[in-house]
Design an enzyme around this catalytic site. Structure first.
Site, PDB file in Angstrom:
ATOM      1  N   LEU A 256      -5.070  -8.989  -5.243  1.00  0.00           N
ATOM      2  CA  LEU A 256      -4.741  -9.166  -3.706  1.00  0.00           C
ATOM      3  C   LEU A 256      -3.458  -8.545  -3.712  1.00  0.00           C
ATOM      4  O   LEU A 256      -2.349  -9.087  -4.010  1.00  0.00           O
ATOM      5  CB  LEU A 256      -4.605 -10.481  -3.112  1.00  0.00           C
ATOM      6  N   ASP A 257      -3.259  -7.300  -2.821  1.00  0.00           N
ATOM      7  CA  ASP A 257      -1.623  -6.744  -2.541  1.00  0.00           C
ATOM      8  C   ASP A 257      -1.245  -6.095  -3.648  1.00  0.00           C
ATOM      9  O   ASP A 257       0.041  -6.162  -3.649  1.00  0.00           O
ATOM     10  CB  ASP A 257      -0.938  -7.668  -1.720  1.00  0.00           C
ATOM     11  N   ALA A 258      -1.979  -5.956  -4.641  1.00  0.00           N
ATOM     12  CA  ALA A 258      -1.353  -5.461  -5.906  1.00  0.00           C
ATOM     13  C   ALA A 258      -1.855  -4.105  -6.521  1.00  0.00           C
ATOM     14  O   ALA A 258      -1.467  -3.797  -7.597  1.00  0.00           O
ATOM     15  CB  ALA A 258      -1.335  -6.554  -7.046  1.00  0.00           C
TER      16      ALA A 258
END
Length: 313
Positions: A256-258
């Protein structure tokens, strides 16, 4: 479409074609670094009679990896894009199985699907830029898990599809969510898009879709990642008393979000700004960062290696 890593895909021959003088073939290539790469590619293009109008290079000394983007006038090459792919594949093979490459034709207009929820600002911005001819893309569909944004999409003549997702307290929530993502997948894949843009789509893609759409799914996160990941980042930033807020455009991965970062930007805030002020000002940055990142993706300027990108512009 395109060839990547030597695998060829089907072209959409019914898309608009540019005038011959402005039509370009774009070659992107990366491989383990060594001597002679530039000379070999330049020699190949010279032998083909290709007129180079852009050339960019980057060598990552830490990872020993080489990147390049070459743009040539299509009317200078005595064969079509498929033949160019076939011939360049032989060049790419000389640099080993780890080499990745792509040849695209600007005369074949790229396609994008937008995923939205209720937040309108990124959608408004992208629709306006496409309508004004500022983004080289055809928006083939907008898919929303709410119907809130359907009127503005309809006003631009773009098909809108509503795929409802279950609320947090609904029975059979997980199974209904899986069904919703399967319907979403079918709608997206029908469009054969070059870009799937999460324009403030407030649902986390499951891992299998992240894998299937790798390198095409693009998200705008309303924070300067890796700081303040997850939900309500502006409120997190306000509570922390930050002096800069920003936004991040990145490829979507199962982490997530990486995912690999394409573009970021910031604006200055101070102690007088409320969380609501930060949200309002942050929306301006989100619009700019997403439109830049999407443009660079559509222009084949973004080369991914591991969890990093090289943006050749």
């Amino acid at each position: 479409m395109q060839a990547h890593g030597g695998v060829r895909s089907t072209a959409w021959h019914d898309r608009a074609v540019e005038p011959p003088a402005s039509r370009r073939y774009v070659i992107t290539f990366s491989c383990p670094d060594r001597t002679g790469i530039v000379a070999r590619i330049a020699g190949f293009l010279a032998d083909a009679g290709a007129w180079i109008v852009e050339a960019a290079y980057h060598a990552d000394a830490e990872q020993n990896w080489f990147f390049t983007r070459q743009v040539v006038r299509a009317d200078s090459v005595p064969f079509d894009a498929d033949e160019l792919r076939s011939r360049f594949a032989e060049v790419a093979d000389e640099f080993g199985p780890d080499a990745t490459w792509r040849v695209t034709d600007t005369g074949v207009k790229k396609r994008a699907v937008l995923l939205v929820t209720r937040e309108p600002h990124c959608l408004h911005d992208l629709l306006g830029r496409v309508s004004a001819g500022e983004l080289p893309v055809e928006l083939t569909a907008v898919i929303g898990n709410h119907e809130t944004l359907q009127p503005v999409v309809a006003a631009h003549g773009v098909p809108f599809h509503h795929v409802p997702f279950p609320g947090p307290r609904e029975e059979r929530r997980e199974s209904l969510k899986l069904e919703a993502f399967e319907e979403l997948r079918k709608l997206v894949d029908e469009q054969q898009p070059d870009a799937i843009v999460l324009a403030r789509f407030m649902q986390v893609l499951p891992a299998h879709l992240c894998e299937q759409w790798a390198g095409r799914a693009i998200n705008i996160h309303h924070s300067f990642l890796p700081s303040f990941a997850g939900a309500r980042p502006y409120h997190q930033a306000h509570a922390r008393g930050v002096k800069l807020i920003g936004a991040t455009c990145h490829y979507v991965t199962a982490d997530l979000d990486a995912g690999p970062i394409i573009e970021q930007d910031v604006i200055r805030v101070d102690h007088a700004d409320t969380a609501s002020d930060m949200v309002r000002r942050g929306r301006d940055i989100e619009r700019l960062v997403l439109s830049r990142g999407l443009r660079w993706h559509l222009e084949d300027r973004v080369l991914v290696h591991g969890n990093k990108t090289v943006v050749l512009r």
